[in-house]
Write a protein that holds these residues in place. Structure first.
Motif, PDB file in Angstrom:
ATOM      1  N   VAL A   1       0.847  -1.192   0.000  1.00 42.61           N
ATOM      2  CA  VAL A   1       0.000   0.000   0.000  1.00 42.61           C
ATOM      3  C   VAL A   1       0.882   1.242   0.000  1.00 42.61           C
ATOM      4  N   ILE A   2       0.652   2.093  -0.996  1.00 44.45           N
ATOM      5  CA  ILE A   2       1.398   3.346  -1.128  1.00 44.45           C
ATOM      6  C   ILE A   2       0.450   4.469  -0.740  1.00 44.45           C
ATOM      7  N   ASN A   3       0.843   5.270   0.240  1.00 41.82           N
ATOM      8  CA  ASN A   3       0.032   6.411   0.664  1.00 41.82           C
ATOM      9  C   ASN A   3       0.325   7.579  -0.263  1.00 41.82           C
ATOM     10  N   MET A   4      -0.721   8.145  -0.801  1.00 38.27           N
ATOM     11  CA  MET A   4      -0.556   9.287  -1.692  1.00 38.27           C
ATOM     12  C   MET A   4      -0.804  10.572  -0.896  1.00 38.27           C
ATOM     13  N   THR A   5      -0.189  11.667  -1.325  1.00 38.95           N
ATOM     14  CA  THR A   5      -0.324  12.920  -0.580  1.00 38.95           C
ATOM     15  C   THR A   5      -1.742  13.470  -0.643  1.00 38.95           C
ATOM     16  N   SER A   6      -2.550  12.973  -1.572  1.00 34.94           N
ATOM     17  CA  SER A   6      -3.950  13.394  -1.664  1.00 34.94           C
ATOM     18  C   SER A   6      -4.786  12.783  -0.543  1.00 34.94           C
ATOM     19  N   GLY A   7      -4.189  11.811   0.178  1.00 32.42           N
ATOM     20  CA  GLY A   7      -4.928  11.125   1.232  1.00 32.42           C
ATOM     21  C   GLY A   7      -5.433   9.763   0.784  1.00 32.42           C
ATOM     22  N   SER A   8      -5.328   9.477  -0.507  1.00 34.03           N
ATOM     23  CA  SER A   8      -5.768   8.178  -1.016  1.00 34.03           C
ATOM     24  C   SER A   8      -4.647   7.155  -0.895  1.00 34.03           C
TER      25      SER A   8
END
Length: 179
Positions: free
Chosen positions: A19-26
């Motif tokens: 799981v990669i956390n994106m800076t958009s929160g997704s």
């Protein structure tokens, strides 16, 4: 069963979910790229070698993306969620870059967090979702060059049905035996 110090997990092996956390929160799942040749770069945003690798991956993505190449950056620095947006902007990154906990990345790579390892850590996943290449804990200078990256990517882009693809057994000799 104890793993030797810094013994990487065997290659090839099935790429587990990450799981990669994106800076958009997704969240972005590594498995969402199945069907493409994926180059994953575990990086520190302030690391000059990681920045160079990112520039190369950006260039290769522009060229080989239409053929099925997909790079992904995963920052594992402290405060990475705050550093990734500037990293993307500064290096004009055209592919997904997110972040993850360093411990999760090291576990995924099969590294002992108590031993020495370097960044960038590069992993290449084939279209079927198998890890086909992974840099050792101490890194691999060849995988920090355009030629080294290109060779790995093109080798997998040129495979059609996976590493164990064999031609169908319809040779004249097999027909004689069957008849």
């Amino acid at each position: 069963f104890l793993m030797p110090v810094n013994a990487a997990l065997p290659v090839p092996r099935k790429a587990g979910e990450f799981v990669i956390n994106m800076t958009s929160g997704s969240e972005l799942l590594l498995s969402s790229f199945k069907g493409k040749v994926v180059m994953v770069e575990f990086l520190f945003t302030r690391c000059p070698h990681c920045q160079d690798s990112t520039r190369i991956m950006n260039k290769l993505y522009a060229e080989l993306g239409p053929k099925g190449f997909q790079p992904v950056g995963i920052a594992i620095d402290t405060m990475d969620h705050m550093l990734v947006p500037d990293f993307i902007k500064t290096f004009n990154v055209k592919y997904p870059v997110g972040y993850a906990q360093r411990e999760a990345a090291l576990k995924y790579l099969g590294f002992n967090p108590m031993e020495r390892w370097v960044v960038p850590q590069i992993m290449v996943i084939d279209r079927q979702g198998n890890i086909r290449m992974q840099t050792p804990a101490a890194g691999d200078p060849a995988m920090q060059t355009e030629a080294g990256m290109r060779a790995e990517i093109e080798k997998l882009l040129n495979e059609r049905s996976g590493p164990a693809a064999k031609p169908a057994a319809t040779t004249p000799a097999s027909k004689k035996k069957a008849g």
